[in-house]
Design a protein around this motif. Structure first.
Motif, short mmCIF file in Angstrom:
data_model
loop_
_atom_site.label_atom_id
_atom_site.label_comp_id
_atom_site.label_asym_id
_atom_site.label_seq_id
_atom_site.Cartn_x
_atom_site.Cartn_y
_atom_site.Cartn_z
N PHE A 59 39.55 34.83 42.67
CA PHE A 59 38.07 34.89 42.14
C PHE A 59 37.97 34.34 40.67
CE2 PHE A 59 38.53 38.00 45.33
CZ PHE A 59 37.71 37.40 46.58
N CYS A 111 32.02 38.69 43.61
CA CYS A 111 33.56 38.53 43.90
C CYS A 111 34.04 40.06 43.86
CB CYS A 111 34.22 37.50 42.61
SG CYS A 111 33.79 35.99 42.83
N VAL A 112 35.01 40.34 44.27
CA VAL A 112 35.47 41.81 44.10
C VAL A 112 36.45 41.99 43.12
CG1 VAL A 112 35.49 42.11 46.55
CG2 VAL A 112 37.69 41.26 45.78
N THR A 163 40.11 49.02 46.88
CA THR A 163 40.68 47.83 47.59
C THR A 163 41.86 48.47 48.38
OG1 THR A 163 41.45 45.81 47.28
CG2 THR A 163 42.24 47.30 45.71
N CYS A 238 40.45 28.45 52.15
CA CYS A 238 39.36 29.20 52.91
C CYS A 238 39.20 28.72 54.20
CB CYS A 238 37.97 28.62 52.15
SG CYS A 238 36.60 29.66 53.11
N SER A 255 38.37 34.13 55.32
CA SER A 255 39.58 34.58 54.63
C SER A 255 40.13 33.43 53.37
CB SER A 255 40.78 34.85 55.45
OG SER A 255 40.52 35.70 56.47
N LEU A 263 43.32 37.13 51.99
CA LEU A 263 42.44 38.06 51.87
C LEU A 263 41.19 37.92 52.76
CD1 LEU A 263 40.91 40.14 50.24
CD2 LEU A 263 39.99 38.42 48.53
N TYR A 265 37.62 38.12 53.70
CA TYR A 265 36.57 38.64 52.74
C TYR A 265 35.25 38.70 53.38
CZ TYR A 265 34.60 38.49 48.13
OH TYR A 265 33.93 38.88 46.85
N TYR A 266 34.65 37.82 54.44
CA TYR A 266 33.49 37.99 55.03
C TYR A 266 34.08 38.11 56.48
CZ TYR A 266 31.03 36.77 50.80
OH TYR A 266 30.67 36.77 49.47
N ASP A 299 45.76 41.49 51.87
CA ASP A 299 44.62 42.18 51.11
C ASP A 299 43.39 42.45 51.76
OD1 ASP A 299 42.75 42.82 49.08
OD2 ASP A 299 43.59 41.62 47.53
N GLY A 301 40.93 43.98 51.18
CA GLY A 301 39.61 43.71 50.19
C GLY A 301 38.89 45.14 50.00
N ARG A 302 37.71 45.04 49.19
CA ARG A 302 36.99 46.16 48.58
C ARG A 302 36.08 46.70 49.75
NH1 ARG A 302 31.90 44.60 44.73
NH2 ARG A 302 31.03 44.38 46.66
#
Length: 372
Positions: A59, A111-112, A163, A238, A255, A263, A265-266, A299, A301-302
């Motif tokens: 990030f 961004c986390v 996380t 990505c 990711s 990671l 992510y969504y 990872d 993630g958050r």
């Protein structure tokens, strides 16, 4: 690292007043001659620094500058310090000025992780001073850093987010056996249903699954433009992994890959995902693929403490690690609470869940772009 075309160095179609931005830059740089603001000719040098700096994360990459500007229309202030022709520290910042959610300067919204990445305490201190001066000049409500370790322990902090990270074993089967028994059974359930995984280059199947999922949660969705920009800007770093059953989309995840880490992510699933263990299979499939490609860190993630996402990740045997979101309050009287756990948003969430999905996808991006 992924590459992106020269059109992403511009701020075309971004709602910025170029005169105001330049005046702010001149005034700001005049007070702090050690500080520079990222320009297109420095993108490569910035990303080389991100690649080698231990503090840096995905990030911190320069690509977030065109993504945030073009997807959301927000002003960005990507600060750096250079010594002897080499970047020694960076601080990517973005400004959000919203009637509903206030005026902020953050590292980095959407961004986390974020905050300052520097090679020395001296450089870190200069970037911190620069950010505080910029926040005061812009007259924001607050300045926010999203660090993975404490930095300003004297600032108010938000103890909401954690996380989840784990080491990926080089052996695929060992990764499967490391998953706790009940969660492993869910993964095997998805395998039994003969779910298939595919890597897409287009966002449409991913967006179908993701938008349906966040709508069920009562959360506004990001725009298709945002996801297209992420895929275009970060290219092979990505990835869109789509899970299907009989050619029908079950779940999907976007990711990010950085150094030796993956990671997710969504992510989200269609209505059938729960019965088919689609999300369980999806994250296992992502881990399996990353293992076979030699990645070493997963990872997850958050997540917000006390949520379903938090429980789901703990079920995989991962222990939560606190994130340190620190705030210098300027005009604000308290740390912002722009998240679904805030009681004042309960009625909004219930109403949003009742909206037709097509309508929610149309108006959602206009709301979520100001939440950061």
């Amino acid at each position: 690292m992924g590459a992106y075309g020269s059109n992403f160095f511009t701020t075309d179609n971004v709602n910025l007043d170029s005169t105001t931005v330049q005046n702010t830059n001149d005034l700001f740089l005049g007070k702090l001659p050690d500080i520079s603001i990222l320009s297109p000719d420095k993108f490569q040098a910035w990303d080389e620094f991100v690649r080698v700096c231990p503090d840096a994360t995905f990030f911190h990459r320069s690509g977030w500058k065109p993504v945030i500007e073009q997807a959301f229309g927000h002003k960005t202030w990507f600060l750096y310090i250079e010594e002897d022709g080499c970047i020694q520290g960076i601080l990517p910042l973005a400004e959000i000025n919203s009637l509903l959610f206030g005026h902020s300067l953050s590292a980095l919204p959407f961004c986390v992780y974020g905050g300052i990445a520097a090679m020395s305490d001296g450089v870190r201190a200069k970037l911190d001073q620069a950010a505080q001066m910029l926040a005061a000049h812009l007259q924001v409500d607050y300045l926010e850093y999203r660090h993975v370790t404490p930095f300003h322990q004297d600032w108010p902090t938000k103890e909401l987010y954690v996380t989840f990270r784990k080491t990926i074993d080089p052996d695929v089967e060992q990764n499967m056996l490391a998953i706790p028994r009940k969660q492993r059974a869910m993964v095997r359930k998805g395998i039994k249903y003969a779910l298939q995984s595919h890597v897409d280059q287009d966002i449409e199947r991913f967006f179908h699954a993701y938008s349906a999922s966040v709508h069920r949660l009562g959360t506004p969705v990001f725009s298709r433009k945002y996801f297209r920009l992420l895929k275009t800007v970060f290219a092979e770093d990505c990835e869109l992994l789509v899970i299907t059953k009989d050619d029908q989309t079950v779940s999907a995840v976007m990711s990010f890959y950085f150094r030796d880490e993956v990671l997710p992510y969504y992510g989200g699933g269609a209505d059938a995902a729960r019965d088919l263990a689609g999300n369980d299979f999806m994250y296992w499939e992502l881990m399996r693929r990353a293992c076979e490609r030699g990645y070493k860190i997963f990872d997850f993630g958050r997540s917000k403490q006390g949520t379903g996402s938090y429980s789901f990740k703990k079920n995989w045997g991962l222990e939560p690690q606190p994130l340190f979101y620190e705030y210098q309050l300027l005009r604000a009287k308290a740390v912002p609470e722009h998240n679904p756990l805030n009681p004042k948003y309960r009625l909004f969430i219930k109403a949003w869940q009742k909206l037709p999905l097509t309508f929610a996808n149309l108006i959602g991006p206009h709301i979520v772009k100001n939440l950061g």
